[in-house]
Scaffold this active site. Sequence first.
Site, PDB file in Angstrom:
ATOM      1  N   ASN A 182       0.865  -1.187   0.000  1.00 29.25           N
ATOM      2  CA  ASN A 182       0.000   0.000   0.000  1.00 29.25           C
ATOM      3  C   ASN A 182       0.898   1.233   0.000  1.00 29.25           C
ATOM      4  O   ASN A 182       1.468   1.588   1.030  1.00 29.25           O
ATOM      5  CB  ASN A 182      -0.899  -0.041   1.251  1.00 29.25           C
ATOM      6  N   LYS A 226       0.137   4.239  -0.260  1.00 28.79           N
ATOM      7  CA  LYS A 226      -0.501   5.440   0.335  1.00 28.79           C
ATOM      8  C   LYS A 226      -0.232   6.655  -0.561  1.00 28.79           C
ATOM      9  O   LYS A 226      -0.117   6.502  -1.770  1.00 28.79           O
ATOM     10  CB  LYS A 226      -0.013   5.641   1.769  1.00 28.79           C
ATOM     11  N   HIS A 283      -9.654   1.375   4.666  1.00 28.69           N
ATOM     12  CA  HIS A 283      -8.382   1.531   5.378  1.00 28.69           C
ATOM     13  C   HIS A 283      -8.597   2.479   6.556  1.00 28.69           C
ATOM     14  O   HIS A 283      -9.341   3.456   6.449  1.00 28.69           O
ATOM     15  CB  HIS A 283      -7.304   2.078   4.429  1.00 28.69           C
ATOM     16  N   GLU A 311      -6.924   4.810   7.745  1.00 32.30           N
ATOM     17  CA  GLU A 311      -6.655   6.225   7.480  1.00 32.30           C
ATOM     18  C   GLU A 311      -7.855   6.895   6.829  1.00 32.30           C
ATOM     19  O   GLU A 311      -8.080   8.094   7.010  1.00 32.30           O
ATOM     20  CB  GLU A 311      -5.385   6.357   6.620  1.00 32.30           C
ATOM     21  N   GLU A 340      -5.530  -4.816  10.531  1.00 29.50           N
ATOM     22  CA  GLU A 340      -4.508  -3.783  10.715  1.00 29.50           C
ATOM     23  C   GLU A 340      -4.782  -3.002  11.996  1.00 29.50           C
ATOM     24  O   GLU A 340      -5.549  -2.024  11.987  1.00 29.50           O
ATOM     25  CB  GLU A 340      -4.535  -2.804   9.544  1.00 29.50           C
ATOM     26  N   GLY A 378       2.279   2.408  10.757  1.00 30.70           N
ATOM     27  CA  GLY A 378       3.224   3.517  10.600  1.00 30.70           C
ATOM     28  C   GLY A 378       3.949   3.893  11.877  1.00 30.70           C
ATOM     29  O   GLY A 378       4.636   4.915  11.934  1.00 30.70           O
ATOM     30  N   SER A 426       3.306  -2.045  10.390  1.00 32.72           N
ATOM     31  CA  SER A 426       4.754  -2.152  10.620  1.00 32.72           C
ATOM     32  C   SER A 426       5.310  -3.540  10.309  1.00 32.72           C
ATOM     33  O   SER A 426       6.203  -4.031  11.005  1.00 32.72           O
ATOM     34  CB  SER A 426       5.100  -1.717  12.050  1.00 32.72           C
TER      35      SER A 426
HETATM   36  P1  PGA Z   1       2.683   0.386   7.707  1.00 32.91           P
HETATM   37  O1  PGA Z   1       1.219   0.580   7.071  1.00 32.91           O
HETATM   38  O2  PGA Z   1       3.235  -0.888   7.140  1.00 32.91           O
HETATM   39  O3  PGA Z   1       3.458   1.597   7.285  1.00 32.91           O
HETATM   40  O4  PGA Z   1       2.505   0.294   9.191  1.00 32.91           O
HETATM   41  C1  PGA Z   1       0.368  -0.495   6.846  1.00 32.91           C
HETATM   42  C2  PGA Z   1      -0.932  -0.019   6.237  1.00 32.91           C
HETATM   43  O5  PGA Z   1      -1.451   1.016   6.645  1.00 32.91           O
HETATM   44  O6  PGA Z   1      -1.473  -0.659   5.318  1.00 32.91           O
END
Ligand code: PGA
Length: 256
Positions: free
Chosen positions: A10, A12, A95, A97, A167, A173, A212
């Site tokens: 992803n 983003k 997601h 976010e 997630e 993140g 992560s």
């Molecule tokens: P990350 O994000 O690997 O940077 O923690 C995962 C995601 O939001 O899909």
Amino acid sequence: MSRRLLVAGNWKMHGSMQFVKEMMAELNSSLPAKINYDVAVFPVYIHLYDVITNKPDHVKCGAQNLSEYDDGAVTGEVSAKMLADLGCDMVLVGHSERRIRSNEGNEEVAKKFAQALKYGLTPILCVGESLVQRQSGATQTAVWQQIQAVLDLVGIEKLGQGVIAYEPVWAIGTGESASAEQAQEVHQFIRSQLVLNDDTIARRIRILYGGSCKGSNAYELFSMPDVDGGLIGGASLTAQDFMAICQQADKLSQGV
Ligand code: PGA
């Protein structure tokens, strides 16, 4: 039932035309033509076409979001029909976010999941609890509510045509991944709830872990019985980091 691992990057809101060019060159040169797991990348809308036309054939491409509508006066949105027309295979839905920043609720997410399927895209339904929810023991309730909303709208058959990504919001993140045991506990819970609806579908559906995930912890996470790959954010942004995760999936898919 053995499920094929899926490593999904992803991106983003990262990247550029140059970034796409370099990543596609890397994937084309580094990813073996025959692999026993699946790889997908999710660029921003404006980079989709470039990825679709330059990626290796066996790498899937998906969008990070879609509209809940077919078409119409919905300025700034992109429909499932358009994504399918462009050549997308998959799409992320719900997601965290987007749930947090754009206030996407469970019902809207469920409608988007249904739209994706209507046009032949595989939706990846993202679910996960916040830190507060985890600390108050509400992880299972939070995660199941998010899945139940989709189940209520589309039913178990259609839910089974998608992928679920667990997630935990506190791990996204932050550099702080859930432990393999924490991930397995939630994945197992999700699968056990799905078994109550349909045993075969519950055993067949892929549940990815996200938050992560990186080369150093992917093997441990993906080797958990109910973890079927990863949705990768930060570590999908360099070919080296992404390939390191793919290599762990490769080992596991060969039983190493
Ligand atoms: P990350 O994000 O690997 O940077 O923690 C995962 C995601 O939001 O899909």
